[in-house]
Design a protein around this motif. Structure first.
Motif, short mmCIF file in Angstrom:
data_model
loop_
_atom_site.label_atom_id
_atom_site.label_comp_id
_atom_site.label_asym_id
_atom_site.label_seq_id
_atom_site.Cartn_x
_atom_site.Cartn_y
_atom_site.Cartn_z
N ARG A 47 112.12 51.65 1.47
CA ARG A 47 113.06 50.54 1.34
C ARG A 47 112.72 49.38 2.28
NH1 ARG A 47 117.82 54.92 1.28
NH2 ARG A 47 115.96 56.19 1.63
N PRO A 89 118.52 44.18 2.08
CA PRO A 89 119.06 45.02 1.00
C PRO A 89 119.07 44.33 -0.36
CG PRO A 89 120.81 44.28 2.48
CD PRO A 89 119.51 43.94 3.14
N GLU A 90 118.97 42.99 -0.37
CA GLU A 90 118.96 42.30 -1.65
C GLU A 90 117.61 42.41 -2.36
OE1 GLU A 90 117.37 39.22 1.24
OE2 GLU A 90 118.75 40.94 1.24
N THR A 112 114.65 44.29 -4.15
CA THR A 112 114.58 45.53 -4.94
C THR A 112 113.15 45.84 -5.35
OG1 THR A 112 115.10 44.23 -6.92
CG2 THR A 112 116.93 45.32 -5.81
N ARG A 113 112.18 45.37 -4.57
CA ARG A 113 110.76 45.61 -4.88
C ARG A 113 110.29 46.91 -4.22
NH1 ARG A 113 107.66 40.38 -5.40
NH2 ARG A 113 109.19 38.72 -5.68
N TRP A 114 111.02 47.98 -4.36
CA TRP A 114 110.61 49.20 -3.67
C TRP A 114 110.89 50.45 -4.49
CZ3 TRP A 114 114.72 52.47 -3.04
CH2 TRP A 114 116.00 51.90 -2.91
N VAL A 117 113.48 46.61 -10.30
CA VAL A 117 114.63 47.51 -10.14
C VAL A 117 114.21 48.61 -9.16
CG1 VAL A 117 116.21 49.09 -11.27
CG2 VAL A 117 115.43 47.03 -12.47
N ALA A 118 114.86 48.66 -8.02
CA ALA A 118 114.53 49.66 -7.00
C ALA A 118 114.73 51.07 -7.56
CB ALA A 118 115.39 49.46 -5.77
N GLN A 119 113.87 51.99 -7.11
CA GLN A 119 113.97 53.37 -7.57
C GLN A 119 114.06 54.30 -6.37
OE1 GLN A 119 111.48 54.74 -10.81
NE2 GLN A 119 110.84 52.65 -11.25
#
Length: 352
Positions: free
Chosen positions: A164, A169-170, A172-174, A335-337
């Protein structure tokens, strides 16, 4: 189609720095700039620093890389390898790099590994990008105050992170593995096996990954209704001797020698720390599993060899997800996973 007007051509030229601009700003020749970007070993250190400062200031991107960036399709991605981890013993990032490399040909691309600059966190990224070898990066080993994501965003460089982006936190490239859930599962497993005093051996406070795993231990204690205090924890860096010493202190506080066999256990933030716990258990004349349960995290080859129960990270899935995210069509919001780990049970958590 009509030719662009002189004014529009001038505007375009002004908006994108050229190698001539960099040479002029650094007070060197075009050839020196080319050497600095492609063969830095040929350039004296003060001159190289001056050229790279100009590259950074002018936000110069070699044409080949700029074309790839416009296509939003990487033919190669950079990955920073850090050789300085203490007591590596199957470090999880080694495994991630292997999986990333194995999956790369499926996408018609490859991985370019590079070493960090201990004096400048983004220097390796700047130099690797400027060389034209890559048009994006896969980050790893993310931490608080990490300057790399902001630098890459400012320079409009595609990237994805294994881990992360903790301070943003905004973003989401992870893709990441849920360490908190992994430690909860480890504690639940130990409680099911009859261990009732479960301590935690983790890294020094401030590591976002380590703190997340410690939170999972606390969650697990509460869910299992165990009486072990959250204060019954110790910390050590990734070093086997330090881990052994810290585990010894923890076992003493847990009363491992005084309590009935199979009632005390230790969950650890990594397999290396767990190997230290195994050594400390044996130094007390006790047997891992039968007398004291031990659970690690990462499920490395070393864990398998030592019959250590460990939280398994789906690293191959993480690598595949990282490529999908990095190579998504332009305009596709990332979309973060958060991937779910599993527990590999071995003899170190089998009482009796």
């Amino acid at each position: 189609m009509s030719e662009p007007s002189p004014a529009s051509t001038a505007s375009t030229a002004a908006s994108r720095a050229t190698i001539v601009d960099v040479a002029k700003a650094a007070g060197v020749s075009r050839q020196t700039v080319s050497n600095a970007l492609n063969r830095p070993d040929r350039v004296a250190a003060p001159t190289l620093e001056r050229v790279l400062d100009a590259v950074e200031r002018l936000r110069f991107t070699p044409m080949v890389s700029a074309q790839q960036l416009r296509r939003q399709r990487a033919s190669a991605a950079g990955f920073e390898v850090n050789p300085s981890h203490q007591g590596r013993l199957g470090h999880i990032l080694d495994e991630f790099l292997v999986e990333l490399t194995v999956d790369a040909p499926r996408h018609g691309i490859h991985v370019v590994a590079f070493a960090p600059d201990p004096t400048d966190v983004v220097a390796g990224y700047r130099q690797t990008l400027a060389s034209g070898l890559v048009d994006g990066f896969v980050l790893a080993d993310t931490r608080h105050g990490d300057p790399r994501p902001d630098w890459l965003l400012a320079h409009e460089v595609p990237f994805v992170s294994f881990g992360r982006v903790w301070d943003r936190p905004e973003l989401t490239r992870w893709v990441d593995v849920d360490g908190r859930a992994g430690l909860r599962a480890a504690v639940a497993h130990l409680a099911d096996r009859g261990y009732v005093h479960v301590g935690f051996l983790g890294w020094p406070a401030g590591s976002p990954v380590g703190d997340d795993r410690r939170a999972g231990w606390v969650d697990g204690l509460a869910a299992a209704g165990l009486t072990t205090s959250p204060d019954e924890a110790e910390e050590a860096v990734q070093d086997l001797d330090e881990a052994t010493g810290a585990a010894g202190r923890l076992l003493d506080r847990l009363g491992a020698v005084r309590r009935p066999a199979g009632s005390t256990a230790v969950v650890c933030a990594s397999d290396l720390l767990a190997l230290g716990a195994l050594r400390a258990v044996r130094a007390l004349g006790l047997e891992p599993g039968r007398d004291v349960g031990v659970v690690g995290f990462d499920d490395t080859d070393v864990a398998a060899a030592m019959q250590l129960t460990s939280v398994h990270q789906p690293v191959a899935d993480a690598a595949r997800a990282a490529w999908r995210m990095l190579l998504a069509p332009a305009g596709t919001p990332p979309v973060a996973q958060l991937l779910e780990p599993t527990l590999t049970v071995r003899a170190s958590s089998t009482p009796g």
